[in-house]
Enzyme design. Sequence first.
Site, short mmCIF file in Angstrom:
data_model
loop_
_atom_site.label_atom_id
_atom_site.label_comp_id
_atom_site.label_asym_id
_atom_site.label_seq_id
_atom_site.Cartn_x
_atom_site.Cartn_y
_atom_site.Cartn_z
N THR A 153 11.29 22.83 50.82
CA THR A 153 12.99 22.26 50.53
C THR A 153 13.90 22.78 50.69
O THR A 153 13.99 23.59 50.60
CB THR A 153 12.44 21.35 49.13
OG1 THR A 153 12.72 22.75 48.16
CG2 THR A 153 10.50 21.65 48.63
N ASP A 154 14.60 21.50 50.32
CA ASP A 154 16.05 21.92 50.08
C ASP A 154 16.76 22.69 48.94
O ASP A 154 16.99 23.80 49.68
CB ASP A 154 17.27 20.54 50.17
CG ASP A 154 17.47 19.89 51.27
OD1 ASP A 154 17.09 20.67 52.41
OD2 ASP A 154 17.45 19.11 51.45
N CYS A 155 15.41 23.07 48.28
CA CYS A 155 15.94 23.91 47.18
C CYS A 155 14.87 24.94 46.96
O CYS A 155 15.04 26.41 46.42
CB CYS A 155 15.37 22.63 45.46
SG CYS A 155 14.03 22.06 45.66
N TYR A 156 13.87 24.83 47.35
CA TYR A 156 12.74 25.98 47.95
C TYR A 156 12.57 25.65 49.42
O TYR A 156 11.33 25.28 49.88
CB TYR A 156 11.51 25.48 47.32
CG TYR A 156 11.50 25.68 45.53
CD1 TYR A 156 12.09 26.14 44.33
CD2 TYR A 156 11.87 24.32 44.41
CE1 TYR A 156 11.86 26.39 43.25
CE2 TYR A 156 11.85 24.13 43.67
CZ TYR A 156 12.13 25.65 42.62
OH TYR A 156 12.73 25.33 41.37
N PRO A 157 13.31 26.89 50.15
CA PRO A 157 13.27 26.86 51.53
C PRO A 157 12.27 28.13 51.88
O PRO A 157 11.45 27.58 52.82
CB PRO A 157 15.06 27.29 51.63
CG PRO A 157 15.51 28.08 51.01
CD PRO A 157 14.45 27.08 50.20
#
Lengths: 390, 139
Positions: free
Chosen positions: A130-134
């Site tokens: 995800t954007d916060c957990y790449p």
Amino acid sequence: MSNKKSYEEINKKIKEGKAVIVSADEVLDIIAEKGITEAAKYVDVVTTATFGPMCSTGAFLNFGHADPPIRMTSVTLNDVPAYAGLAAVDAYIGATETSISKGIHYGGAHVICDLIDRKEVRLQASSPGTDCYPRKSIDTCITLDDINEAYLYNPRNAYQNYSAAINTSDLPLHTYMGILKSNMGNVHYCTSGQLSPLINDPYYRTIGIGTKIFLAGAQGFVSWMGTQFCSGRSRRENGLPDAPGGTLAVSGDLRSMSTEFIQPAVFEDYGISMFVGIGIPIPILDAEMMSNVSITDRDIFTNIEDYSVKRRDKPSLGTVSYEELRSGFVEIQGKKIPTAPITSLHKSRQIAELLKQQIKNGDFEITKPVAQFPLTNTLNTLEIKRKGDA
Amino acid sequence: MKEKWFLTFPPELTEEPVTYTLIKNYDLRINILRASIGLNVTGNLLILIDGTPNAISEALTWLKTTGINVDSGDSQIIWNDELCVHCGACTAVCPAKALSLDPKTWLLSFSPEKCLACGHCIPACPLGAITNQKRRENV
Ligand code: SF4
Ligand code: SF4
């Protein structure tokens, strides 16, 4: 001297080194000598314990964040799946979960013990990113000291009474109650009987939410009523339910535990379970509490259920006392049948003794429950129906 | 060639004249050491046999196809007391009372001299504390 003692008074006596602390076995001799009323004045705390297979066991773990970080959606620990449908790096590993490659010979219970023994455990996880957990995957090694929180959270332990098991069919059965031989070849029973925590406090007066307990070597707590909590069962005069009654949800820090008091159990052709050691001190607040802990194996009765009937409700072949079960055989339909426990009485006694010493040394305070359990719970069954069916 | 066998019969085979067949058809000399056989219950027989290697191997094949389980009575049962938690789950499955709990201390004890090496206790122990040193590989 008043016939009642408060928690504060008992803890004060413990601090002053004046408290009388005995196990639920030892208290029986004191009662025989002094009677209930005098024994209640004399004894301050009675320790109870059990060490048996408890399938409903598992641990919450927080792994800490990698760089770049990952929101783990599927997690394995030494190839055993853990549940990760929680926040980014939280997971729950259940004791009965089996290894993808080794099946029932290694599972969640083994992972928990490897962590407690400070062994390295392989952590593999994946994520869509995800954007916060790449990060999309990770493959690393952890030990108990490397990660953040790690605590046992067991939804159901320490059953208050449990039925014994028999098999009337002509094939052996492999169950969580051990191997049941064909044609009523044996009877297996669990619970530590007169030493068992909830058997000594039948109405949960001193064991409730927040009660401090001995859990696998650590100081843990009762966190909730256990699942399948069935306090509304019919009870005998001594308060004990005729069938499985109350249960406890317990939690405690893995870091203070010892595998001397928690061990994986592999039941052939059944699966994995976990032996968990639990000790609970019972403060003797008054004569009624003393009367509760005066229960002996002679007064504890349980049903013998036929496990060859593969239904929810298994027929009972009769009722026996723990005294009979402990004698090594019971008589059913005129046949002498050997009995065997699956709860270790030796280990249970060891825990009751250790807890006694810890209280004596001032290392273990007696706590008053912050909330009491309900007394009228019953069990629901699961029926097969479609959405919208009445 | 001499061997020690531990035979386990399913209930429907307790009427089968096993020792007779072993003697008659395979010319084995048989010494029954211990027997526990009843009508329609699982039966056990611990026997010492003497015969040619060929006859022994043929007899084994026959027993296997008949549905009789053969464990080597020569294998040694090893109880690891460090792994044992003294639960007792192995005691009632032992036909020889070689594994028993002390009624006072509730500690498990193992008496090798009573053991028939049937191996029933091995899968019964949830801790894996009981193992078998030599197990017949072809059965
Ligand atoms: S092998 Fe195990 S079950 Fe069989 S007789 Fe020996 S101790 Fe008992
Ligand atoms: S079943 Fe295993 S752990 Fe339990 S008493 Fe027997 S040998 Fe010990």
